[in-house]
Design an enzyme around this catalytic site. Structure first.
Site: not given
Ligand code: FMN
Length: 329
Positions: A22, A76, A106, A206-207, A231
């Site tokens: 998300p 969510q 978040c 995740n991450g 991302r």
């Molecule tokens: C622009 C943006 C918006 C996000 N919005 C949410 C969200 O609405 N709900 C949530 O649980 N995590 C949110 N996240 C966190 C991501 O779901 C994820 O946990 C985080 O980016 C790490 O994963 P990644 O390294 O693959 O990006 C957001 C992240 C980004 C960058």
């Protein structure tokens, strides 16, 4: 790879354990649709606020639209009050959600200020009460998304996951960072592996997953049942095909996906709003594809039809030749 297989989330079967994260303002309906078409098996909506006065805002409404032909639709929700969240859960299920996910991850200041998202890691008993209330109010599986801890030196998110499991949660998504780390610094998937000792329900790691290699590593280090990509899917949603072990797409095929994304966005929001939402994606696509100059031009465009022309196949062939010539200079 392990995550190619069906994932059972409390009786709801996802076609694989490869998820799009998300991301508010990014993983909207058009992007989730595209990720599904490219092979992702589990898509989570942008967070939907449980606050009454925000329920009917256009933003909240568009975030919780269910995708046609996609299963499961995971919506969510975010909030801090167990009753309010269970009411919100009922409403999203009435609208078609197959799974309700609760945001305990978040780190944004404006979210945590309201004691929502990862702020709740400071009150784990409340996390238990929230999950219990939501589980009791809907007939679909309830899941949580969180982080390892509040700071790098505690494991509150791991503890919160056990409490959520006891309260009836059916899946955990663990972002392998603490709240204090926000989105920076190295992920620690080995800490996420601590979940395994007492968690009986499946979990996603995740991450910083942005390739098949990083996905395998994350899976290996954490022992998770699936991977969630955020991302790492922006500007390259074909990563889902890569994770499934499919052949790499050619440049024209990737370009068709960019154009498909633009069309999905125009159809969903209308052309003007669709273009606005697409700009961050277009920038990411063009940079990933090595077209920085074209990206700079695209960012200045305000006319949706001109953008469509700029991203036409003919134009692309011309631009790519130019870009590639430049690269081989
Ligand atoms: C622009 C943006 C918006 C996000 N919005 C949410 C969200 O609405 N709900 C949530 O649980 N995590 C949110 N996240 C966190 C991501 O779901 C994820 O946990 C985080 O980016 C790490 O994963 P990644 O390294 O693959 O990006 C957001 C992240 C980004 C960058």
């Amino acid at each position: 790879m392990l995550f190619d297989s069906v994932l059972n989330v409390g009786g709801v079967l996802a076609r694989n354990g490869i998820a799009l994260a998300p991301m508010a303002g990014v993983a909207d309906v058009p992007f989730r649709q595209l990720a599904w078409e490219l092979g992702a098996g589990y898509l989570v909506s942008e967070m939907v606020s449980s606050l009454d006065h925000l329920w009917d805002t256009k933003k909240n409404r568009l975030r919780r639209v269910s995708l046609k032909g996609v299963y499961p639709n995971v919506i969510q929700i975010a909030g801090s009050d167990p009753i309010e969240l269970s009411e919100t859960a009922k409403k999203v299920v009435d609208e078609g959600a197959d799974i309700v996910d609760i945001n305990f991850g978040c780190p944004a200041k404006k979210v945590c200020k309201k004691f929502v998202g990862s702020a709740l890691l400071d009150d784990i008993p409340r996390i238990g009460r929230i999950v219990e209330a939501v589980v009791g109010s809907v007939s679909v599986p309830v899941t949580i998304k969180t982080r390892i801890g509040s700071t790098p030196s505690d494991l509150m998110g791991i503890e919160a996951s056990y409490i959520a499991q006891e309260a009836g949660a059916q899946l955990v998504v663990m972002h392998s960072r603490s709240r204090a780390c926000r989105f920076k610094g190295p992920v620690d998937h080995e800490k996420t592996a601590k979940l395994k000792s007492r968690l009986k329900i499946p979990f996603f790691v995740n991450g910083d997953i942005s390739s098949r290699h990083s996905a395998s590593l994350a899976l290996q280090e954490s022992g998770a049942d699936g991977v969630m990509v955020g991302r790492g899917a922006v500007g390259q949603p074909w990563i889902f095909r890569e994770l499934l072990g499919e052949e790499e797409l050619s440049l024209p095929e990737k370009w068709r996906i960019v154009r498909r994304h633009l069309s999905l966005s125009y159809d969903f929001y209308g052309k003007a709003a669709g273009l606005k939402m697409m700009k961050k994606h277009i920038k990411a696509y063009l940079i990933k594809l090595g077209c920085e100059d074209l990206s700079a031009r695209a960012m200045k465009l305000e006319d949706p039809d001109v953008m469509r022309r700029l991203l036409s196949v003919d134009q692309m062939q011309q631009e790519f030749r130019t870009e590639q010539f430049r690269k081989s200079d």
